[in-house]
Design a protein around this motif. Structure first.
Motif: not given
Length: 438
Positions: A155-156, A185-187, A216-220, A426-432
């Motif tokens: 998710r980013i 695409l998940l959410r 956005v949340e995704f998988e691959y 802006f600021e962005s962060f990533i979650e595994v």
């Protein structure tokens, strides 16, 4: 950004070098009143924004810089600060007669002088654990274990520092190609969005809204990319011509880079071995360093060749440019380095040889492991599976295209945002979310 082929007028360069940025901005306005060619005008308009962003990127005065170093390193003294300053260890500019230090200058000290790593007050235990996971996986692959596939969910999130009546937001979205498949695409934060087609070089998911948060949340699924190349089977190729050309302002076949490439490659004619010579030279001679925002550089490859330092993308661009000069097709690939513990932006390169096709080269990961020859060599032609790929080319437009200069006009790892008036901070962060073997 073709306008970067124009140099600035000498009086503007002089004032910037002296740190007189207000004077430089006034001189730019004077020039803009003239009847100028479109590219010349574009260069001057861009310089106004570049100065604003440059000053943002150098926030610390000398006292603040010293305090940052004291916070970061054990037993750091004022005498030590001045010694390092006199010996060119810090990245700073002069603004109105006073030194101003780059926002990550203190972290860069560890790359410039590795002995300072032992004096860090805060050890990044998560990063150290991730490094051990990576090295153990590399060791197994080098020893012949079969490559694996991983299903990754991530998710980013992008948070605007200010909002307007109409925000436009782009977030990176995975591409299916080469080592990546089964993108889903998940959410998403908004019901209405647009995902760019897979063949767009820099793939994004696009939102419009009034809110300050977008995600956005995704998988691959990604596979470890391991190749067994036999150089004697490599042949010359006339295909992939698109990736043999210059792309100003950063991929330019200057006399200096032509000369450097010829000196490194010598009389070698095998395309694979040409690329290997270039990879070896960069990984042994260019040290990793944090850099200013890419938008602040007029010619990235020229900077790396002159300074023998640069981050992952800088090193990848030098490799790509020199490969193309040597007649080896080469291109960009980027997104994230992502493992079970964390993710961070990362760039690397691809090069093309017959009959093997596209092969990866990660210059910064290889160069960081120059003391382990098996690991350094692995990253020429092979790649770990700890990646998210959103971009397969450099300096390409989004779909839809932004109206203003992007925060990073070269790459897209953390997203972009704008309003009807201009670029938004802006600021962005990533979650595994999960990382599992398939």
């Amino acid at each position: 950004m073709e306008f970067l082929i124009y140099s600035l007028p000498e009086e503007i360069i002089r004032e910037e070098m002296l740190g007189n940025y207000s004077t430089a901005l006034r001189l730019i306005e004077d020039f803009l009143r003239k009847d100028l060619p479109s590219l010349h005008r574009g260069r001057l308009l861009y310089e106004k924004e570049r100065i604003e962003r440059l000053l943002e990127d150098y926030p610390f005065d000398e006292r603040e810089a010293y305090e940052k170093l004291k916070e970061t390193f054990e037993n750091f003294s004022e005498e030590e600060f001045h010694h390092l300053l006199e010996n060119g260890a810090f990245d700073y500019i002069v603004v109105d007669g006073k030194r101003k230090f780059e926002r990550r200058f203190h972290h860069n000290l560890v790359f410039a002088k590795p002995e300072y790593e032992k004096r860090l007050k805060k050890k990044d235990e998560k990063r150290e654990k991730a490094r051990k996971i990576l090295h153990e996986r590399l060791r197994r692959l080098i020893n012949g274990e079969n490559p694996k596939k991983y299903r990754v969910r991530a998710r980013i999130t992008l948070k605007l520092k200010k909002t307007t009546s109409k925000n436009r937001v782009w977030l990176p979205f995975p591409k299916e190609d080469l080592q990546v498949e089964s993108v889903k695409l998940l959410r998403a934060s908004h019901r209405t969005f647009y995902i760019a087609p897979n063949d767009v070089p820099q793939r994004t998911i696009y939102f419009e809204g009034k809110e300050n948060t977008y995600f956005v949340e995704f998988e691959y699924i990604i596979r470890e990319w391991v190749n067994r190349v036999e150089p004697e089977k490599v042949s010359e190729t006339g295909v992939v011509g698109e990736f043999l050309r210059e792309e100003p302002p950063h991929i330019v076949f200057s006399p200096k880079l032509r000369w450097l490439t010829e000196e490194i490659v010598g009389k070698e004619t095998n395309p694979y071995l040409k690329a290997k010579k270039i990879y070896d030279w960069i990984t042994f001679n260019v040290r990793y360093s944090y850099v200013k925002p890419y938008a602040l550089y007029e010619n990235i490859t020229d900077f790396v060749a002159n300074n023998l330092k640069g981050d992952c993308g800088f090193q990848a661009l030098l490799f790509i440019t020199m490969c193309r000069i040597a007649g080896v097709p080469a291109r960009w690939q980027s997104g994230w380095y992502i493992n079970p513990l964390f993710a961070s932006p990362h760039d690397w390169a691809l090069f093309y040889i017959e009959p093997y096709g596209w092969l990866p080269a990660d210059l910064s990961f290889g160069g960081a492991r120059r003391e382990r020859e098996d690991f350094r060599s692995f990253y020429f032609g092979n790649l770990d599976g700890f990646r998210m790929v959103a971009n397969d080319d450099f300096m390409k437009d989004f779909d839809p295209k932004p109206r203003f200069f992007r925060n990073d006009p070269t790459d897209n790892q953390m997203g972009e945002a704008e309003s009807d008036e201009g670029r938004l901070p802006f600021e962005s962060f990533i979650e595994v979310l999960s990382f599992e073997e398939v």
